[in-house]
Design a protein around this motif. Structure first.
Motif, mmCIF file in Angstrom:
data_model
loop_
_atom_site.group_PDB
_atom_site.id
_atom_site.type_symbol
_atom_site.label_atom_id
_atom_site.label_comp_id
_atom_site.label_asym_id
_atom_site.label_seq_id
_atom_site.Cartn_x
_atom_site.Cartn_y
_atom_site.Cartn_z
ATOM 1 N N GLY A 1 -13.198 -13.742 -32.019
ATOM 2 C CA GLY A 1 -12.547 -13.265 -30.805
ATOM 3 C C GLY A 1 -13.300 -12.120 -30.146
ATOM 4 N N LEU B 1 -7.281 -5.779 -31.007
ATOM 5 C CA LEU B 1 -6.416 -6.782 -30.383
ATOM 6 C C LEU B 1 -6.299 -8.056 -31.211
ATOM 7 N N PHE B 2 -7.190 -8.234 -32.207
ATOM 8 C CA PHE B 2 -7.249 -9.494 -32.947
ATOM 9 C C PHE B 2 -6.896 -9.320 -34.420
ATOM 10 N N ARG C 1 -11.004 -12.250 -35.970
ATOM 11 C CA ARG C 1 -11.478 -11.041 -35.273
ATOM 12 C C ARG C 1 -12.952 -11.117 -34.890
ATOM 13 N N LEU D 1 -7.993 -18.915 -32.505
ATOM 14 C CA LEU D 1 -8.195 -17.885 -31.479
ATOM 15 C C LEU D 1 -7.585 -18.305 -30.148
ATOM 16 N N TYR E 1 -3.582 -18.756 -30.339
ATOM 17 C CA TYR E 1 -2.706 -17.592 -30.455
ATOM 18 C C TYR E 1 -3.193 -16.335 -29.717
ATOM 19 N N ASN E 2 -4.480 -16.278 -29.361
ATOM 20 C CA ASN E 2 -5.019 -15.040 -28.788
ATOM 21 C C ASN E 2 -5.819 -15.258 -27.513
ATOM 22 N N ASP F 1 -5.783 -12.379 -25.003
ATOM 23 C CA ASP F 1 -6.632 -11.234 -25.319
ATOM 24 C C ASP F 1 -8.102 -11.533 -25.026
#
Length: 444
Positions: A360, A351-352, A357, A225, A228-229, A232
């Protein structure tokens, strides 16, 4: 029937979450401040009581990481069964707690411990409930499915309001403080049993199952998470912060604000919250349905603008009369915040990718909620110093809303670009290839 049961399973946990939220928020100002945090200065009692309210929010991010990890590694269903027990069980035990007068300092200590357990479990409930609905949604109506668990807010709050109102009407003030306030908390056990029965009969979501069958689950979802995210995660924290602060006020602290500083009766304050919630019962599914056609972002931006514009007028108008108080609750809570909340679960989850998911969505949402959860403690201090000043309170709300509004302009339109769609398209491609292969083998 299968889809309907899934929607009920996502909704019932949310109902319990917000029923518990409302019970604790309401009891904090009306009961806990005097029974568990007695002080010669009433303002000090209220501040201490609302500090425990905020402590529950502070525990949510920790719970979101644990239950998010479990949800992304083991499955959405397993995680959601555990959050139910933690949420409802802690509320039930609160109804059995002895008071400060009975056991002294251990009373507030035990209350804080149960509040932390409740917050810990709540940290994993909302994100899982949303994913249970959105990851099982037919293509093209994800916004509608994602809005269903959000109905837990008005339903849970109406149940909480009704339970407190009916007990208050049937008891004297002395009886209510002595034992009446406990009944709504004890009722949590009934909701838990219903929720466990419903959730035990559902299957894992197609999105998670697809990742599991293809060996695409993340070994450490939280590492993936933030690798890469992380952008977000920060985006969602900012998007949630502004409406979260206003939301906690108009659904929870408003009871204390209206009764202590505006001289409204407890029944009027409770009715104002109920009217806002009843309005949400209509606005949430309608907005969820239309978000599939016009997009989550447009609704989100428009509703934030509406709340920003009405922030100061809200505080100017609600002291004028009961009717105006009810109208503003219907508009600000029922329509504008209802529209934001209706789209929030779907908007944020899109967004994930599926393998991170749960983590996040839950973690980023609960970090913002943790900040907003200490709002009542701040507002008690502000009100004690400035009184119910519309410009001070409205200005505080506008500051938070401005952050969310600014970030919402730069957020992607997830109706057009979403990781859900990529996964669904991959499924369709794989199914087509499999069917073609089977057809070739059959012909041969």
């Amino acid at each position: 029937m299968k889809k309907i049961r899934i929607l009920f399973a996502s909704l019932i946990g949310s109902v319990i979450e917000w029923y518990d939220f409302y019970l604790y928020g309401t009891a904090t100002g009306l009961v806990f401040s005097s029974l568990f945090f007695p002080s010669a200065d009433p303002a000090i009692s209220i501040i201490l009581a609302f500090a425990t309210f905020g402590a529950g929010y502070a525990a949510r991010p920790i719970g979101s990481l644990l239950f998010g990890h479990m949800g992304d590694r083991i499955g959405r269903k397993a995680s959601l069964m555990l959050t139910l027990i933690g949420m409802g069980g802690s509320s039930f035990l609160m109804g059995l707690l002895p008071t400060y007068q009975q056991i002294g300092i251990m009373a507030p200590v035990l209350l804080v411990v149960l509040r932390l357990v409740q917050g810990f479990a709540l940290g994993g409930e909302w994100g899982g409930a949303v994913l249970l609905a959105t990851e099982s949604a037919p293509k093209g109506i994800r916004g509608l499915f994602g809005s269903i668990p959000q109905l837990g807010v008005p339903i849970g709050l109406v149940l909480g309001t009704f339970s407190f109102s009916i007990i208050s009407a049937l008891t004297t003030d002395a009886q209510f403080l002595a034992w009446g306030w406990r009944i709504p908390f004890l009722f949590s056990i009934v909701l838990i049993l219903i929720a466990v029965w419903i959730r035990s009969g559902i299957e894992e979501t197609p999105e998670f199952q697809h990742k599991k069958e293809n060996g695409q689950l993340a070994k450490m979802p939280v590492v993936n998470l933030f690798k890469y995210n992380s952008k977000d995660v920060l985006r969602i924290i900012g998007l949630k912060l502004g409406d979260g602060l206003f939301n906690v006020f108009i659904m929870s602290f408003i009871i204390t604000y209206a009764t202590t500083y505006l001289s409204y009766s407890k029944d009027i304050a409770l009715m104002g919250v109920s009217i806002g919630c009843i309005t949400m019962l209509v606005s949430i599914p309608l907005v969820g349905y239309f978000s599939d056609f016009i997009g989550r972002k447009i609704i989100y931006v428009g509703s934030l603008i509406g709340m920003f514009v009405l922030a100061i007028p809200y505080f100017l108008i609600i002291p004028e009369s009961e009717i105006l108080f009810y109208i503003m609750q219907a508009v600000v809570l029922g329509i504008l915040w209802g529209a934001i909340f209706s789209t929030q679960g779907t908007f944020f989850s899109e967004l994930f990718p599926a393998n991170v998911r749960y983590t996040g969505l839950s973690f980023s949402y609960q970090i913002a909620a943790a900040v907003a959860g200490f709002g009542p403690m701040l507002w008690t201090v502000v009100a004690d110093r400035f009184g119910p000043n519309p410009f001070v309170f409205g200005g505080l709300m506008m500051a938070g809303l401005f952050i969310s509004l600014l970030l919402s302009f730069f957020a992607p339109d997830t109706r057009k670009v979403t990781l859900y769609e990529e996964i669904e398209e991959n499924k369709e491609i794989e199914e087509t290839k499999l069917n073609q292969k089977e057809g070739v083998l059959t012909n041969n």
